[in-house]
Design an enzyme around this catalytic site. Structure first.
Site, short mmCIF file in Angstrom:
data_model
loop_
_atom_site.label_atom_id
_atom_site.label_comp_id
_atom_site.label_asym_id
_atom_site.label_seq_id
_atom_site.Cartn_x
_atom_site.Cartn_y
_atom_site.Cartn_z
N LYS A 42 12.19 -9.80 11.13
CA LYS A 42 10.73 -9.82 11.36
C LYS A 42 10.22 -11.12 11.96
CE LYS A 42 9.78 -6.48 10.91
NZ LYS A 42 10.35 -5.41 11.79
N SER A 43 11.08 -11.80 12.70
CA SER A 43 10.70 -13.09 13.27
C SER A 43 10.52 -13.04 14.79
CB SER A 43 11.76 -14.13 12.92
OG SER A 43 11.91 -14.22 11.53
N GLY A 44 10.63 -11.83 15.37
CA GLY A 44 10.47 -11.73 16.83
C GLY A 44 11.78 -11.40 17.54
N THR A 45 12.68 -10.74 16.82
CA THR A 45 14.00 -10.41 17.38
C THR A 45 13.88 -9.53 18.62
OG1 THR A 45 14.42 -9.97 15.04
CG2 THR A 45 16.32 -9.91 16.53
N ILE A 46 13.14 -8.42 18.48
CA ILE A 46 13.02 -7.46 19.58
C ILE A 46 12.36 -8.12 20.79
CG2 ILE A 46 11.75 -5.37 20.28
CD1 ILE A 46 13.64 -4.28 18.45
N TRP A 47 11.42 -8.98 20.50
CA TRP A 47 10.70 -9.70 21.57
C TRP A 47 11.69 -10.50 22.42
CZ3 TRP A 47 6.09 -13.48 20.17
CH2 TRP A 47 5.37 -13.76 21.33
N HIS A 99 21.40 -10.70 12.53
CA HIS A 99 20.63 -11.44 11.52
C HIS A 99 21.58 -12.28 10.65
CE1 HIS A 99 16.97 -9.36 12.45
NE2 HIS A 99 17.34 -8.20 11.97
N ARG A 122 10.12 -17.94 12.48
CA ARG A 122 8.68 -17.61 12.42
C ARG A 122 8.14 -18.09 11.09
NH1 ARG A 122 6.20 -11.40 12.65
NH2 ARG A 122 4.07 -12.01 13.19
N SER A 130 5.00 -9.03 7.62
CA SER A 130 5.64 -8.13 8.58
C SER A 130 6.78 -7.36 7.90
CB SER A 130 6.16 -8.95 9.76
OG SER A 130 6.75 -8.13 10.72
N MET A 227 4.65 -4.78 26.09
CA MET A 227 5.70 -4.05 25.37
C MET A 227 5.17 -2.79 24.69
SD MET A 227 8.14 -7.17 24.00
CE MET A 227 9.12 -6.17 22.89
P1 A3P Z 1 4.21 -7.97 13.00
O1 A3P Z 1 4.74 -6.99 11.99
O2 A3P Z 1 3.59 -9.17 12.35
O3 A3P Z 1 3.29 -7.34 13.98
P2 A3P Z 1 11.52 -8.26 14.60
O4 A3P Z 1 11.71 -7.79 15.99
O5 A3P Z 1 12.29 -9.48 14.25
O6 A3P Z 1 11.69 -7.14 13.62
O7 A3P Z 1 10.01 -8.78 14.48
C1 A3P Z 1 8.95 -7.85 14.48
C2 A3P Z 1 7.65 -8.64 14.61
O8 A3P Z 1 7.56 -9.20 15.93
C3 A3P Z 1 6.44 -7.72 14.42
O9 A3P Z 1 5.43 -8.54 13.82
C4 A3P Z 1 6.12 -7.36 15.87
O10 A3P Z 1 4.83 -6.88 16.06
C5 A3P Z 1 6.36 -8.72 16.53
N1 A3P Z 1 6.52 -8.63 17.99
C6 A3P Z 1 7.38 -7.87 18.69
N2 A3P Z 1 7.18 -8.01 20.01
C7 A3P Z 1 6.17 -8.88 20.16
C8 A3P Z 1 5.48 -9.42 21.29
N3 A3P Z 1 5.79 -9.09 22.53
N4 A3P Z 1 4.48 -10.31 21.06
C9 A3P Z 1 4.15 -10.66 19.80
N5 A3P Z 1 4.75 -10.18 18.69
C10 A3P Z 1 5.75 -9.29 18.87
#
Ligand code: A3P
Length: 285
Positions: A42-47, A99, A122, A130, A227
């Site tokens: 939940k720290s922005g992995t997918i991003w 992770h 994060r 999150s 996204m």
């Molecule tokens: P929130 O639940 O606070 O919205 P992970 O990918 O590590 O599981 O992290 C998920 C978190 O990253 C979620 O946070 C998600 O919304 C946020 N996230 C994913 N893509 C993002 C983006 N392009 N900009 C900002 N936050 C993003």
């Protein structure tokens, strides 16, 4: 609902066969071209997965799910992922997500090729919120948490209810290696503050310098709005169910859920552990 894999607590739906996964991790052959995006969940992995995929593809966009493009190492022994699970067969450059803690992530032999790691940290209050929403969404299909928010943050601090052990141990383990030449340590809040400069930094770290046009294109496509245009690319599928990873994407959402008492306890039990390490976070922008 968790298995112990080399000392890490990993959800059963991710690692249904813990012995197999620990063998895969222990025997993993890294290649010099490998890139791992590593985070505490939940720290922005997918991003960052999306960002590096676009860096490697010159700003191209695609409708393919992110797990197919940037596979998740710990998920690789799960039958849920099916045909794209065999990371060993993925041609170089392999872009992967994990992770795992610094101590157990595959590193190859000491004299061998060193792959690259991009670690995203994060602020832990937003991570807790999150993580809560994510595990609650998983609970509907039997893999998550179905208790109230009030007790979740403390369970999270002591790592009773969540996977991948404690936040502070995870982040500090990687923070110690932030200056290693093959580690890039970034923060979610910095990505929010100035995505173009973080994309440029990442591209340079990966030896893929990009034109300003491509950086702007990646920044637009990897913004939260960019996204969320096609959420199907960021769904986690477990059996017949699915949940989206993109929720709010802001800094400071914790303020909507933390009471003053909880905040005080959290400061004492989580944030005091990073004092003196020079690791600091923005809790609002
Ligand atoms: P929130 O639940 O606070 O919205 P992970 O990918 O590590 O599981 O992290 C998920 C978190 O990253 C979620 O946070 C998600 O919304 C946020 N996230 C994913 N893509 C993002 C983006 N392009 N900009 C900002 N936050 C993003």
């Amino acid at each position: 609902k968790y298995f112990d894999v080399l000392g890490m607590k990993i959800p059963v739906f991710v690692a249904p066969n813990p012995k197999l996964l620990s063998d895969v991790i222990s025997n993993f052959q890294t290649r010099a071209e490998d890139v791992f995006v590593v985070t505490y969940p939940k720290s922005g992995t997918i991003w960052m997965q999306e960002t590096i995929w676009q860096i490697y593809n010159n700003g191209e966009n695609t409708s393919k799910n992110i797990f197919e493009r940037v596979p998740f190492l710990e998920f690789s022994t799960s039958p849920i992922l099916g045909e794209f699970a065999d990371i060993a067969k993925v041609p170089s450059p392999r872009l992967m997500k994990s992770h795992l803690s610094y101590s157990i992530i595959p590193k190859g032999s000491s004299d061998g090729a060193k792959c690259k790691y991009i670690y995203i940290a994060r602020n832990p209050k937003d991570v807790a919120v999150s993580y809560f929403h994510f595990t609650v969404s998983l609970a509907s299909f039997g893999n998550g948490y179905n208790g109230p928010w009030e007790i979740f943050p403390m369970l999270y601090c002591i790592s009773l209810t969540v996977g991948w052990n404690k936040w502070n141990d995870h982040v500090l383990g990687w923070w110690k290696h932030k200056d290693d030449p093959n580690v890039l340590f970034l923060k979610y809040e910095d990505l929010k503050k100035d995505l173009p400069s973080q994309v440029r930094l990442t591209a340079n770290f990966l030896n893929k310098p990009l034109s300003e046009d491509i950086i702007n294109r990646i920044t637009e496509q990897c913004s939260f709005n960019g996204m969320t245009k096609d959420l199907s690319r960021y769904m986690v599928h477990v059996n017949e169910s699915q949940t989206s990873i993109l929720r709010k994407g802001v800094v400071g959402d914790w303020k909507n859920s933390f009471t003053p008492e909880l905040n005080e306890r959290f400061e004492k039990e989580v944030l005091s552990k990073i004092e003196g390490t020079r690791l600091e976070f923005d809790f609002e922008l």
